[in-house]
Motif scaffolding. Structure first.
Motif, PDB file in Angstrom:
ATOM      1  N   ARG A 211      20.918 105.620 -38.191  1.00  0.00           N
ATOM      2  CA  ARG A 211      22.361 105.649 -38.418  1.00  0.00           C
ATOM      3  C   ARG A 211      22.958 104.329 -37.948  1.00  0.00           C
ATOM      4  O   ARG A 211      22.332 103.605 -37.155  1.00  0.00           O
ATOM      5  CB  ARG A 211      22.981 106.803 -37.626  1.00  0.00           C
ATOM      6  N   THR A 212      24.130 104.005 -38.419  1.00  0.00           N
ATOM      7  CA  THR A 212      24.823 102.819 -37.918  1.00  0.00           C
ATOM      8  C   THR A 212      25.673 103.210 -36.708  1.00  0.00           C
ATOM      9  O   THR A 212      26.022 104.380 -36.526  1.00  0.00           O
ATOM     10  CB  THR A 212      25.723 102.193 -38.996  1.00  0.00           C
ATOM     11  N   TRP A 213      25.972 102.212 -35.896  1.00  0.00           N
ATOM     12  CA  TRP A 213      26.841 102.446 -34.746  1.00  0.00           C
ATOM     13  C   TRP A 213      27.799 101.269 -34.609  1.00  0.00           C
ATOM     14  O   TRP A 213      27.580 100.196 -35.188  1.00  0.00           O
ATOM     15  CB  TRP A 213      26.029 102.661 -33.481  1.00  0.00           C
ATOM     16  N   THR A 214      28.862 101.491 -33.858  1.00  0.00           N
ATOM     17  CA  THR A 214      29.837 100.434 -33.627  1.00  0.00           C
ATOM     18  C   THR A 214      29.478  99.678 -32.358  1.00  0.00           C
ATOM     19  O   THR A 214      29.392 100.271 -31.268  1.00  0.00           O
ATOM     20  CB  THR A 214      31.260 101.008 -33.499  1.00  0.00           C
ATOM     21  N   VAL A 215      29.240  98.396 -32.504  1.00  0.00           N
ATOM     22  CA  VAL A 215      28.978  97.537 -31.350  1.00  0.00           C
ATOM     23  C   VAL A 215      30.332  97.085 -30.806  1.00  0.00           C
ATOM     24  O   VAL A 215      31.109  96.441 -31.514  1.00  0.00           O
ATOM     25  CB  VAL A 215      28.134  96.307 -31.750  1.00  0.00           C
ATOM     26  N   ASP A 216      30.615  97.433 -29.554  1.00  0.00           N
ATOM     27  CA  ASP A 216      31.898  97.055 -28.959  1.00  0.00           C
ATOM     28  C   ASP A 216      31.752  96.292 -27.654  1.00  0.00           C
ATOM     29  O   ASP A 216      32.741  96.009 -26.977  1.00  0.00           O
ATOM     30  CB  ASP A 216      32.796  98.277 -28.755  1.00  0.00           C
ATOM     31  N   GLU A 217      30.491  95.949 -27.302  1.00  0.00           N
ATOM     32  CA  GLU A 217      30.263  95.148 -26.103  1.00  0.00           C
ATOM     33  C   GLU A 217      28.927  94.429 -26.190  1.00  0.00           C
ATOM     34  O   GLU A 217      28.052  94.786 -26.987  1.00  0.00           O
ATOM     35  CB  GLU A 217      30.298  96.013 -24.840  1.00  0.00           C
TER      36      GLU A 217
END
Length: 244
Positions: A211-217
């Motif tokens: 699955r894709t994920w949101t990179v926020d750091e």
């Protein structure tokens, strides 16, 4: 090109040893010969430091660090379920150490740490959160001469190369040695001591997907080796949020 050549900008303390982007010492890597190593100098800095200065440099404490994107637990579990192992000699990377390297900096003087942290925080703050996922895999340099099994990334916004470029510019400004060369985003699954034909592993590697994920750091990680060739111990020392 893999492994990527280093671009030392400090005097080389152990000329018989080089580092590649995977964090391994390797004095035989063809891309890391003594002729490919250069040191930046100026009129005020001698190319060969005096003996007293050399002793001071050798005594300075350094840290082995890398900047990386850390996948979330659910992505790690999903990817781990797709790994196919057998009894051939393969050093599998522990799943809890999987990461996407942005820049490897094997010799960071403690005195440079705070400035490095500040620079990396500014780089991260300049990039918006983005989507990332595993799409396929393979071996470096190729399946017939496999030295590393890797998972490849789907990065539609091309944010990983931007983060790499920013981290590299920060290290260059501080004259910190780092892994240079062309950046190829990946997640290292395993290492093989000697190049070997592992073409029969191509099928499951190419089919890897998560699955894709949101990179926020972005994380700054310390990597410690108990001895050469051992599994490194990783510890996140800083986290840098992306643009809010």
């Amino acid at each position: 090109v893999f492994p990527a050549p280093l671009r030392p900008t400090r005097p080389i303390r152990s000329p018989g040893i080089t580092w590649n982007e995977m964090g391994e010492s390797n004095s035989r890597a063809p891309a890391l010969t003594s002729s490919s190593l250069t040191c930046s100098t100026s009129s005020s800095v001698p190319s060969a430091p005096p003996r007293r200065l050399t002793h001071i440099l050798d005594a300075m404490p350094t840290r082995r660090l890398f900047t990386a994107v850390m996948p979330p637990r659910e992505v790690i579990e999903e990817l781990a379920a797709q790994i196919v192992r057998d009894d051939r000699p393969t050093r599998w990377t522990p799943a809890d150490q999987w990461h996407v390297t942005l820049l490897f900096t094997p010799l960071v003087d403690v005195a440079d740490h705070d400035r490095l942290v500040l620079g990396l925080s500014e780089v991260a703050a300049g990039i918006a959160p983005f989507r990332l996922g595993v799409r396929g895999g393979g071996a470096f340099p190729d399946m017939r001469r496999a030295k590393h099994f890797v998972a490849l990334l789907d990065d539609p916004s091309a944010s990983l190369p931007q983060l790499n470029a920013g981290a590299r510019a920060t290290a260059d400004a501080l004259r910190i040695t780092h892994g240079g060369g062309r950046y190829q985003p990946h997640l290292t699954l395993a290492r093989i001591n000697k190049p070997v034909d592992r073409s029969d592993d191509a099928g499951w590697l190419e089919s890897l997907t998560t699955r894709t994920w949101t990179v926020d750091e972005v994380a700054l990680v310390e990597s410690n080796l108990d001895e050469p060739g051992s599994t490194a111990r990783h510890r996140v020392v800083e986290r840098f949020p992306l643009r809010r």
